[in-house]
Design a protein around this motif. Structure first.
Motif, PDB file in Angstrom:
ATOM      1  N   ARG A  75       0.799  -1.222   0.004  1.00 39.01           N
ATOM      2  CA  ARG A  75      -0.050  -0.069  -0.077  1.00 39.01           C
ATOM      3  C   ARG A  75       0.854   1.496  -0.234  1.00 39.01           C
ATOM      4  O   ARG A  75       0.430   2.402  -0.628  1.00 39.01           O
ATOM      5  CB  ARG A  75      -0.931   0.118   1.305  1.00 39.01           C
ATOM      6  CG  ARG A  75      -2.168  -0.747   1.092  1.00 39.01           C
ATOM      7  CD  ARG A  75      -2.956  -0.500   2.239  1.00 39.01           C
ATOM      8  NE  ARG A  75      -4.160  -1.712   2.176  1.00 39.01           N
ATOM      9  CZ  ARG A  75      -4.056  -2.653   2.930  1.00 39.01           C
ATOM     10  NH1 ARG A  75      -2.889  -3.176   3.676  1.00 39.01           N
ATOM     11  NH2 ARG A  75      -4.919  -3.791   3.065  1.00 39.01           N
ATOM     12  N   GLU A  76       1.989   1.394   0.873  1.00 39.91           N
ATOM     13  CA  GLU A  76       2.952   2.371   0.977  1.00 39.91           C
ATOM     14  C   GLU A  76       3.626   2.625  -0.410  1.00 39.91           C
ATOM     15  O   GLU A  76       3.602   3.828  -0.763  1.00 39.91           O
ATOM     16  CB  GLU A  76       3.820   2.278   2.065  1.00 39.91           C
ATOM     17  CG  GLU A  76       3.527   2.215   3.308  1.00 39.91           C
ATOM     18  CD  GLU A  76       4.342   1.749   4.395  1.00 39.91           C
ATOM     19  OE1 GLU A  76       5.607   1.760   4.197  1.00 39.91           O
ATOM     20  OE2 GLU A  76       4.229   1.782   5.734  1.00 39.91           O
ATOM     21  N   LYS A  77       3.916   1.615  -1.090  1.00 39.90           N
ATOM     22  CA  LYS A  77       4.491   1.736  -2.535  1.00 39.90           C
ATOM     23  C   LYS A  77       3.391   2.269  -3.580  1.00 39.90           C
ATOM     24  O   LYS A  77       3.920   2.955  -4.520  1.00 39.90           O
ATOM     25  CB  LYS A  77       4.913   0.176  -2.860  1.00 39.90           C
ATOM     26  CG  LYS A  77       5.787   0.155  -4.093  1.00 39.90           C
ATOM     27  CD  LYS A  77       6.162  -1.291  -4.641  1.00 39.90           C
ATOM     28  CE  LYS A  77       5.096  -1.849  -5.159  1.00 39.90           C
ATOM     29  NZ  LYS A  77       5.642  -2.963  -5.780  1.00 39.90           N
ATOM     30  N   GLY A  78       2.328   1.862  -3.413  1.00 39.71           N
ATOM     31  CA  GLY A  78       1.256   2.308  -4.365  1.00 39.71           C
ATOM     32  C   GLY A  78       0.643   0.903  -5.105  1.00 39.71           C
ATOM     33  O   GLY A  78       1.379   0.265  -5.814  1.00 39.71           O
ATOM     34  N   VAL A  79      -0.523   0.517  -5.124  1.00 37.94           N
ATOM     35  CA  VAL A  79      -1.193  -0.476  -5.535  1.00 37.94           C
ATOM     36  C   VAL A  79      -1.965   0.002  -6.901  1.00 37.94           C
ATOM     37  O   VAL A  79      -2.626   0.840  -6.781  1.00 37.94           O
ATOM     38  CB  VAL A  79      -2.309  -1.162  -4.463  1.00 37.94           C
ATOM     39  CG1 VAL A  79      -2.828  -2.501  -5.079  1.00 37.94           C
ATOM     40  CG2 VAL A  79      -1.598  -1.509  -3.150  1.00 37.94           C
ATOM     41  N   PRO A  80      -1.775  -0.963  -7.918  1.00 41.17           N
ATOM     42  CA  PRO A  80      -2.379  -0.493  -9.221  1.00 41.17           C
ATOM     43  C   PRO A  80      -3.893  -0.551  -9.014  1.00 41.17           C
ATOM     44  O   PRO A  80      -4.454  -1.391  -8.156  1.00 41.17           O
ATOM     45  CB  PRO A  80      -2.087  -1.576 -10.188  1.00 41.17           C
ATOM     46  CG  PRO A  80      -0.613  -1.851  -9.701  1.00 41.17           C
ATOM     47  CD  PRO A  80      -0.686  -1.721  -8.040  1.00 41.17           C
ATOM     48  N   GLU A  81      -4.674   0.189  -9.709  1.00 39.86           N
ATOM     49  CA  GLU A  81      -6.002   0.211  -9.663  1.00 39.86           C
ATOM     50  C   GLU A  81      -6.692  -1.205  -9.638  1.00 39.86           C
ATOM     51  O   GLU A  81      -8.003  -1.473  -9.227  1.00 39.86           O
ATOM     52  CB  GLU A  81      -6.684   0.989 -10.691  1.00 39.86           C
ATOM     53  CG  GLU A  81      -7.817   1.913 -10.178  1.00 39.86           C
ATOM     54  CD  GLU A  81      -8.252   2.897 -11.094  1.00 39.86           C
ATOM     55  OE1 GLU A  81      -9.246   2.673 -12.175  1.00 39.86           O
ATOM     56  OE2 GLU A  81      -7.936   4.131 -11.174  1.00 39.86           O
ATOM     57  N   ASN A  82      -6.454  -2.077 -10.622  1.00 39.77           N
ATOM     58  CA  ASN A  82      -6.896  -3.587 -10.898  1.00 39.77           C
ATOM     59  C   ASN A  82      -6.292  -4.572 -10.006  1.00 39.77           C
ATOM     60  O   ASN A  82      -6.564  -5.685 -10.161  1.00 39.77           O
ATOM     61  CB  ASN A  82      -6.728  -3.800 -12.402  1.00 39.77           C
ATOM     62  CG  ASN A  82      -5.488  -3.933 -12.790  1.00 39.77           C
ATOM     63  OD1 ASN A  82      -4.435  -3.428 -12.242  1.00 39.77           O
ATOM     64  ND2 ASN A  82      -5.255  -4.924 -13.697  1.00 39.77           N
ATOM     65  N   VAL A  83      -5.443  -4.195  -8.872  1.00 41.60           N
ATOM     66  CA  VAL A  83      -5.244  -5.095  -8.155  1.00 41.60           C
ATOM     67  C   VAL A  83      -5.793  -5.195  -6.853  1.00 41.60           C
ATOM     68  O   VAL A  83      -5.987  -3.973  -6.115  1.00 41.60           O
ATOM     69  CB  VAL A  83      -3.619  -4.892  -7.833  1.00 41.60           C
ATOM     70  CG1 VAL A  83      -3.149  -5.959  -6.695  1.00 41.60           C
ATOM     71  CG2 VAL A  83      -2.753  -5.043  -8.875  1.00 41.60           C
ATOM     72  N   ALA A  84      -6.318  -6.165  -6.151  1.00 41.91           N
ATOM     73  CA  ALA A  84      -6.954  -6.231  -4.964  1.00 41.91           C
ATOM     74  C   ALA A  84      -6.020  -7.076  -4.112  1.00 41.91           C
ATOM     75  O   ALA A  84      -5.584  -8.303  -4.189  1.00 41.91           O
ATOM     76  CB  ALA A  84      -8.416  -7.124  -5.142  1.00 41.91           C
TER      77      ALA A  84
END
Length: 184
Positions: A75-84
């Motif tokens: 989460r801190e790194k950044g999760v792509p929109e299509n990743v759950a």
């Protein structure tokens, strides 16, 4: 086998670009052969290093890890929109029968490869769905990765996949890793 998990306190090591020495994005994506509408699971996703590589080629990716701490780092790194993000053990996946088009495991197969876990992977994959495995091999010299006695060699990995009902369409033993593509 040891069935340990990677130490979440060392999660930054999972973002090391030198990991591509053992498995490139191109090889992983080619093994999966995804469609842009596919639902794919990364089993043992850690910080999402390879999840991020697969996400542009899939409809959705489920980053599955047994350690919630790994998801925090992701989460801190950044999760792509299509990743759950899914916190679960591979032996007990929260997906319906045949829900996934593909799944992959990068350097984590040795952590979960039991008959129960592999049966669970087979259960959640649709008929014809692919399971791609890249992991440290017991035939390696142990320069990187877990101790040799915690690894599987190509022959044993193929045997485990066969026993779980997969058809192995490719299985390579390499200097330090193995790479397998199996279909349900």
């Amino acid at each position: 086998m040891g069935f340990h998990t990677f130490d979440a306190d060392r999660a930054e090591k999972l973002e090391d670009q030198s990991r591509y020495r053992y498995l490139s994005r191109e090889e992983l994506v080619a093994g999966l052969d995804p469609d842009t509408s596919d639902a794919i699971a990364d089993l043992g996703s850690g910080t999402g290093f390879y999840t991020d590589d697969v996400a542009p080629f899939a409809g959705e990716v489920r980053a599955v890890d047994v350690q919630a701490e790994m998801h925090e780092v992701y989460r801190e790194k950044g999760v792509p929109e299509n990743v759950a993000l899914v916190t679960a053990d591979v032996a007990d996946l929260p997906f319906a029968d045949g829900e996934l088009d593909a799944a992959f495991s990068t350097m984590t197969f040795h952590e979960f490869a039991s008959p129960e876990s592999l049966a669970e992977v087979a259960r959640v994959l649709r008929s014809g769905g692919r399971f791609v495995v890249a992991d440290w091999t017991a035939a390696g010299d142990g320069e990187s990765g877990p101790p040799l006695d915690e690894r599987y060699d190509r022959e044993r990995a193929v045997e485990l996949l066969d026993e779980a009902g997969f058809d192995v369409v490719r299985a390579d033993e390499r200097p330090e890793t193995l790479f397998a593509v199996a279909e349900r």
